[in-house]
Design an enzyme around this catalytic site. Structure first.
Site, PDB file in Angstrom:
ATOM      1  N   LYS A 113      25.680  10.952 -46.134  1.00 49.81           N
ATOM      2  CA  LYS A 113      25.581   9.779 -47.307  1.00 49.81           C
ATOM      3  C   LYS A 113      26.930   9.361 -47.725  1.00 49.81           C
ATOM      4  O   LYS A 113      27.178   8.280 -48.163  1.00 49.81           O
ATOM      5  CB  LYS A 113      24.871  10.464 -48.186  1.00 49.81           C
ATOM      6  CG  LYS A 113      23.095  10.922 -47.769  1.00 49.81           C
ATOM      7  CD  LYS A 113      22.342  10.656 -49.072  1.00 49.81           C
ATOM      8  CE  LYS A 113      20.883  10.991 -48.479  1.00 49.81           C
ATOM      9  NZ  LYS A 113      19.848  10.484 -48.599  1.00 49.81           N
ATOM     10  N   LYS A 196      16.482  11.128 -38.416  1.00 44.13           N
ATOM     11  CA  LYS A 196      15.352  11.510 -39.209  1.00 44.13           C
ATOM     12  C   LYS A 196      14.983  10.094 -40.114  1.00 44.13           C
ATOM     13  O   LYS A 196      15.704   9.247 -40.387  1.00 44.13           O
ATOM     14  CB  LYS A 196      15.336  12.719 -40.210  1.00 44.13           C
ATOM     15  CG  LYS A 196      15.973  12.034 -41.593  1.00 44.13           C
ATOM     16  CD  LYS A 196      15.585  13.423 -42.639  1.00 44.13           C
ATOM     17  CE  LYS A 196      16.025  13.189 -43.926  1.00 44.13           C
ATOM     18  NZ  LYS A 196      14.884  12.050 -44.577  1.00 44.13           N
ATOM     19  N   LYS A 199      13.610   7.350 -46.669  1.00 43.19           N
ATOM     20  CA  LYS A 199      13.320   6.156 -47.508  1.00 43.19           C
ATOM     21  C   LYS A 199      14.353   5.338 -48.077  1.00 43.19           C
ATOM     22  O   LYS A 199      14.232   4.131 -48.243  1.00 43.19           O
ATOM     23  CB  LYS A 199      12.458   6.615 -48.910  1.00 43.19           C
ATOM     24  CG  LYS A 199      13.167   7.596 -49.520  1.00 43.19           C
ATOM     25  CD  LYS A 199      12.296   7.961 -50.795  1.00 43.19           C
ATOM     26  CE  LYS A 199      11.998   9.433 -51.056  1.00 43.19           C
ATOM     27  NZ  LYS A 199      13.235  10.108 -51.304  1.00 43.19           N
TER      28      LYS A 199
HETATM   29  P1  ATP Z   1      16.680   9.700 -49.140  1.00 36.59           P
HETATM   30  O1  ATP Z   1      16.883   9.058 -47.970  1.00 36.59           O
HETATM   31  O2  ATP Z   1      16.861   9.165 -50.363  1.00 36.59           O
HETATM   32  O3  ATP Z   1      17.165  11.138 -48.946  1.00 36.59           O
HETATM   33  P2  ATP Z   1      14.180  11.132 -47.827  1.00 36.59           P
HETATM   34  O4  ATP Z   1      13.265  10.377 -47.267  1.00 36.59           O
HETATM   35  O5  ATP Z   1      15.004  11.866 -47.208  1.00 36.59           O
HETATM   36  O6  ATP Z   1      15.016  10.190 -48.701  1.00 36.59           O
HETATM   37  P3  ATP Z   1      13.805  13.139 -49.840  1.00 36.59           P
HETATM   38  O7  ATP Z   1      13.268  12.754 -51.207  1.00 36.59           O
HETATM   39  O8  ATP Z   1      15.171  13.455 -49.852  1.00 36.59           O
HETATM   40  O9  ATP Z   1      13.486  12.013 -49.070  1.00 36.59           O
HETATM   41  O10 ATP Z   1      13.128  14.432 -49.310  1.00 36.59           O
HETATM   42  C1  ATP Z   1      11.775  14.823 -49.709  1.00 36.59           C
HETATM   43  C2  ATP Z   1      11.013  15.792 -48.903  1.00 36.59           C
HETATM   44  O11 ATP Z   1      10.641  15.145 -47.656  1.00 36.59           O
HETATM   45  C3  ATP Z   1      12.031  16.897 -48.430  1.00 36.59           C
HETATM   46  O12 ATP Z   1      11.179  18.101 -48.265  1.00 36.59           O
HETATM   47  C4  ATP Z   1      12.441  16.336 -46.921  1.00 36.59           C
HETATM   48  O13 ATP Z   1      12.625  17.602 -46.168  1.00 36.59           O
HETATM   49  C5  ATP Z   1      11.172  15.680 -46.684  1.00 36.59           C
HETATM   50  N1  ATP Z   1      11.591  14.780 -45.410  1.00 36.59           N
HETATM   51  C6  ATP Z   1      12.007  13.642 -45.763  1.00 36.59           C
HETATM   52  N2  ATP Z   1      12.334  13.051 -44.885  1.00 36.59           N
HETATM   53  C7  ATP Z   1      11.433  13.528 -43.736  1.00 36.59           C
HETATM   54  C8  ATP Z   1      11.316  13.428 -42.329  1.00 36.59           C
HETATM   55  N3  ATP Z   1      11.677  12.258 -41.648  1.00 36.59           N
HETATM   56  N4  ATP Z   1      10.226  14.108 -41.598  1.00 36.59           N
HETATM   57  C9  ATP Z   1       9.777  15.082 -42.132  1.00 36.59           C
HETATM   58  N5  ATP Z   1      10.220  15.488 -43.527  1.00 36.59           N
HETATM   59  C10 ATP Z   1      11.180  14.514 -44.231  1.00 36.59           C
HETATM   60 MG    MG Z   2      16.489  12.965 -48.119  1.00 37.26          MG
END
Ligand code: ATP
Ligand code: MG
Length: 328
Positions: A113, A196, A199
């Site tokens: 990040k 991965k 969002k």
């Molecule tokens: P950001 O990019 O803002 O970090 P994010 O999509 O990674 O958003 P988070 O809010 O950081 O979402 O994570 C929320 C939950 O979703 C965590 O438990 C994280 O491990 C899970 N998660 C996020 N992305 C994935 C993915 N691609 N596959 C499986 N689990 C995920």
């Molecule tokens: Mg995340």
């Protein structure tokens, strides 16, 4: 009684990665006997990247509504907002004194990040994120933390921090463990199967829970695949394997079943069907979401009750910690 604690950031529109890797599992495991569940909107984590206040507030409610939509039941699980329980910020400051800068600098999420935001975007909050997260978990004496694979490094650090505190001051924090899905711990980006799905990345790399069918179908059509054109799950075919994982989850079919069904058919047919299946399922969920989201009074009540229940536990722990350190 075992405790489950996990959170999600209102940093963007929720994706099918969040759904499959975290939220769906939270809902599915709620009925297990002997577990207490705590799920929270991690809005303090969201501000480690600049956010618009109005949008942040809206997304906070959206997440609560999505949790209810996917089946998290406020009668079985405590749903709360991180920023509304000051103990989260307080414990973070205390735990900052039990972690080194070297340990934080090793965290891949910080590296990723901060690389994206450049030097000007490398705020201390982003660096300190894992310590706040350790506090989120340790405040509740959590046993299990259902997360995606990307969070395992942070949980390992959380364990190290708890252990260090316990070694110095005596048993204070329970040592938690991360629990991962066997199949959906890491849903990959549609553009790049080495990353991965997230969002906060570009919109064409993920499928949002609130996305319309046309857009979903288009995105799957454009999703990267190899040139082999054979639908099979294998380590050296990460792109199609990712799509197979999503297909399997949304259609509730095994890889074997899907591979047989698409024998001799190319990626085009498969991707088109995948788009249809996911958009149909999401259309149903979206209908429920919009009903739940419309009733903001109910959401406020769920949040108020959750904050109150979580706050009692968090404050108790905070008092113990302050007592140990001579702060109260
Ligand atoms: P950001 O990019 O803002 O970090 P994010 O999509 O990674 O958003 P988070 O809010 O950081 O979402 O994570 C929320 C939950 O979703 C965590 O438990 C994280 O491990 C899970 N998660 C996020 N992305 C994935 C993915 N691609 N596959 C499986 N689990 C995920
Ligand atoms: Mg995340």
């Amino acid at each position: 009684m075992k405790r489950v604690v996990s959170g999600i950031k209102p940093s963007g529109d929720l994706t099918i990665g969040n759904y499959l890797g975290a939220m769906k599992r939270w809902a599915d495991n709620q009925h297990l006997d002997g577990y207490e569940n705590f799920f929270f909107v991690a809005n303090l984590h969201a501000i480690t990247v600049k956010q618009d206040a109005g949008l942040l507030r809206k997304r906070t409610f959206d997440i609560v509504a999505w949790l209810l939509t996917v089946g998290v039941d406020p009668n079985k699980s405590v749903i709360f907002i991180q920023s509304m329980i000051p103990a989260h910020s307080e414990i973070c400051w205390i735990l900052n004194n039990y972690v080194t800068m070297g340990e934080l600098a090793k965290m891949t999420q910080f590296k990723d990040k901060s690389l994206k935001s450049g030097k000007e975007g490398q705020f201390v909050g982003l660096y300190d994120y894992p310590v706040l997260m350790a506090g989120d978990v340790l405040l509740y004496d959590a046993d299990e933390i259902p997360v995606g694979m990307d969070q395992t490094q942070h949980i390992e650090l959380c364990k190290a921090i708890a252990q260090r505190f316990n070694n110095i001051h005596g048993e204070t924090f329970k040592i938690p463990k991360a629990t991962l899905s066997k199949t959906t711990a890491k849903i990959m980006s549609l553009n790049d199967a080495t990353k991965k799905m997230s969002k906060s990345e570009s919109a064409d790399s993920f499928i949002g829970l609130d996305e319309d069918p046309d857009s979903i179908i288009k995105k799957f059509k454009r999703a990267v695949t190899d040139s082999d054109n054979k639908i099979s799950f294998s380590k050296d075919k990460p792109e199609i394997s990712n799509l197979l994982t999503i297909y399997s989850e949304f259609a509730d079919k095994t890889f074997d079943e899907i591979e047989k069904e698409y024998e001799g058919k190319g990626y085009g047919v498969f991707k088109n069907d995948l788009g249809e299946i996911v958009s149909q399922k999401l259309k149903d969920i979206q209908k429920t979401f919009s009903e739940i989201r419309d009733d903001e009074e109910r959401l406020k009540n769920v949040i108020a009750e959750g904050n109150s229940n979580a706050g009692i536990i968090a404050n108790e722990k905070m008092n113990v910690v302050k007592g140990i350190l001579g702060l109260a």
